[in-house]
Design an enzyme around this catalytic site. Structure first.
Site, short mmCIF file in Angstrom:
data_model
loop_
_atom_site.label_atom_id
_atom_site.label_comp_id
_atom_site.label_asym_id
_atom_site.label_seq_id
_atom_site.Cartn_x
_atom_site.Cartn_y
_atom_site.Cartn_z
N SER A 52 0.87 -1.18 0.00
CA SER A 52 0.00 0.00 0.00
C SER A 52 0.91 1.23 0.00
CB SER A 52 -0.87 0.02 1.25
OG SER A 52 -0.07 0.33 2.38
N LYS A 53 0.27 2.38 -0.05
CA LYS A 53 1.06 3.60 -0.07
C LYS A 53 1.97 3.67 1.16
CE LYS A 53 -1.84 6.65 -2.65
NZ LYS A 53 -3.23 6.80 -2.31
N ARG A 54 1.45 3.12 2.26
CA ARG A 54 2.19 3.24 3.51
C ARG A 54 3.55 2.53 3.48
NH1 ARG A 54 -1.54 1.12 7.07
NH2 ARG A 54 -3.09 1.97 5.63
N ASN A 55 3.60 1.38 2.79
CA ASN A 55 4.91 0.72 2.74
C ASN A 55 5.58 0.88 1.37
OD1 ASN A 55 3.36 -1.08 1.34
ND2 ASN A 55 3.30 -2.59 2.97
N GLY A 56 5.33 2.03 0.78
CA GLY A 56 6.16 2.41 -0.36
C GLY A 56 5.61 2.07 -1.72
#
Ligand code: GLU
Length: 469
Positions: free
Chosen positions: A255-259
């Protein structure tokens, strides 16, 4: 009877940007169809009018084309099997709702959101999984129709058979089964009249003759419901295969959170389509071939049996490796297009220049950097290297270059004789003087492209720098 043609589809909802997971789903569906000489469809699932937007749809289609996944049927095609956008298929769904109502397979449900929520809480409190208790299932159809006609808000629910085990063989995960009783009568049409995802998705697959569906395993729980919808309608379901999620390097879903980056962002970074397709092709699909392939080559060897069951981890290092492979194989014109129009490389030398730096670059920014370095202002260079060689070395070099240049071989041979320096001690200071760096492309060719005036100027500038400070 002949085997039906394999027909697969990619059915994105245009509510956001494509991410590696969607791209892989699209790729695998295209490869599966093309492997069998079948057809790959694109269908836009835009029934959620509030969240769907045309810009996202355009970006999505543009991304697919850029990847080389041009669909055989769908948006912008002379499509023989009906529209490509679900928002344009309201009448089709209305017809199938009518058939379900007439056959008693569906019924309007008038329960309010509050009532449903109260039911759910009570079920949870009693330790039971929440499911619709069938409150409206027994309303007389004529009475229900009258209430609907009078404008009462209602969803439509499918009547799920009580005692049934729904079993299917998932193309990736094997045998699956669930008791129908666990599902409860579920919503197939929202109160605003729009179709619920699992209804129109299943109906369209059947009507569009889709034979195989590969999709993310977040949809696994929908499948038994979709099989029930199609059974009630008397339509033939596709075979479903659920792909394990892609995880980020922290082990959580990508997801955006892990890049994770969108396809557009990756494209803006300068990733080439072949890098993405080659990387994603191997993410969850084992490959015996570790050389760069084009989409047609992947299609030739794609095999559902080689899809893995375990979640795949997104590895930026591997993606970088495939970018290197893609850069090495890219047509020179592709790389030349990485140079801005106002890059300082003379027009006639652009292609020779990108060929020169090809082994040293992964992204467009690096090509631009080398362009500046070789053709722009004289680069600084490592002062320690310049000092070690000394001003006299560069003065000698400039003089020898005036006599023996621009023949690089003659120049370096003469310089070796005059200075007694050889190998790295000869070439490192020259490289730093000409390019400002201790590593980089073949120096003789770099010097040839830079031209004698620039080379001579840089040798003299290096003498000045070595003398100063
Ligand atoms: N529109 C759905 C999605 O984007 C499609 C799911 C499917 O492939 O069946 O998740």
């Amino acid at each position: 009877m002949a085997e039906p043609l394999v027909r697969t589809r990619f059915a994105p909802s245009p509510t956001g940007r494509m991410h590696p997971g969607n791209v892989r789903t699209a790729l695998f569906n295209a490869l599966l169809a093309w492997h069998h000489g079948g057809r790959f469809l694109v269908r836009i699932e835009d029934t959620d009018a509030g969240r769907s937007d045309r810009d996202a749809e355009r970006a999505l289609l543009d991304g697919l084309r850029w990847l080389g996944l041009d669909w055989d049927e769908g948006p912008d095609c002379a499509e023989p099997r009906g529209g490509a956008r679900q928002s344009e298929r309201g009448e089709v769904y209305a017809d199938w709702y009518r058939r379900l109502l007439d056959a008693g397979h569906a019924y309007p449900c008038f329960c309010s959101a509050e009532t449903l929520e109260r039911n759910r809480q009570a079920q949870r409190a009693a330790g039971r999984p929440p499911r619709y208790p069938g409150t409206c299932a027994g309303i007389d159809p004529a009475e229900a129709a009258r209430r609907v006609a009078a404008g009462e808000s209602a969803v439509l629910r499918l009547r799920v058979p009580a005692q049934r085990r729904i079993a299917f063989t998932d193309l990736v995960r094997g045998e699956q089964a669930v008791d129908a009783a666990e599902l409860g009568d579920f919503v197939i049409q929202r109160a605003d009249g729009t179709p619920a995802f699992l209804f129109c998705n299943a109906v369209d697959d059947a009507l569009m003759g889709v034979t195989h569906v590969l999709r993310g395993d977040d949809h696994l729980a929908n499948t038994p419901r979709q099989l029930l919808v199609l059974e009630a309608l008397g339509l033939t379901p596709p075979r479903y295969g659920h792909l394990p999620l892609i995880l980020g390097d922290d082990g959580a879903p990508l997801s955006k959170r892990n890049g994770s980056r969108s396809l557009e962002a990756l494209r803006e970074d300068g990733f080439l389509p072949a890098a993405l397709t080659n990387y994603l092709y191997r993410l969850g699909h084992s490959s015996r071939d570790d050389t760069l392939m084009d989409v047609a080559g992947m299609a030739r060897v794609f095999d559902i049996a080689r899809l893995g069951h375990a979640p795949a981890r997104f590895d930026p290092v591997q993606l970088g490796h495939w970018q290197d492979e893609a850069v090495a194989a890219a047509p020179v014109r592709t790389l030349a297009a990485w140079l801005d129009a106002d890059a300082p490389v003379p027009a006639a030398q652009r292609e020779a220049f990108v060929e020169l730096v090809r082994p040293n670059v992964r992204f467009p920014g690096e090509v631009r950097e080398w362009a500046e370095r070789l053709f722009g202002a004289v680069p600084e260079g490592d002062a320690a290297v310049l000092h070690e060689a000394g001003a006299a070395f560069f003065e000698t070099a400039a003089g020898v270059y005036d006599e023996a240049g621009p023949d690089w071989r003659a120049f370096t041979t003469a310089l070796r004789e005059r200075t007694g320096r050889g190998g790295r001690r000869l070439f490192m200071p020259l490289r730093v003087a000409l390019t400002g760096r201790g590593d980089g492309p073949a120096l003789a060719e770099a010097a040839r492209l830079m031209g004698p005036e620039r080379v001579a100027r840089r040798l003299r500038a290096a003498a000045g720098r070595a003398a100063g400070a």
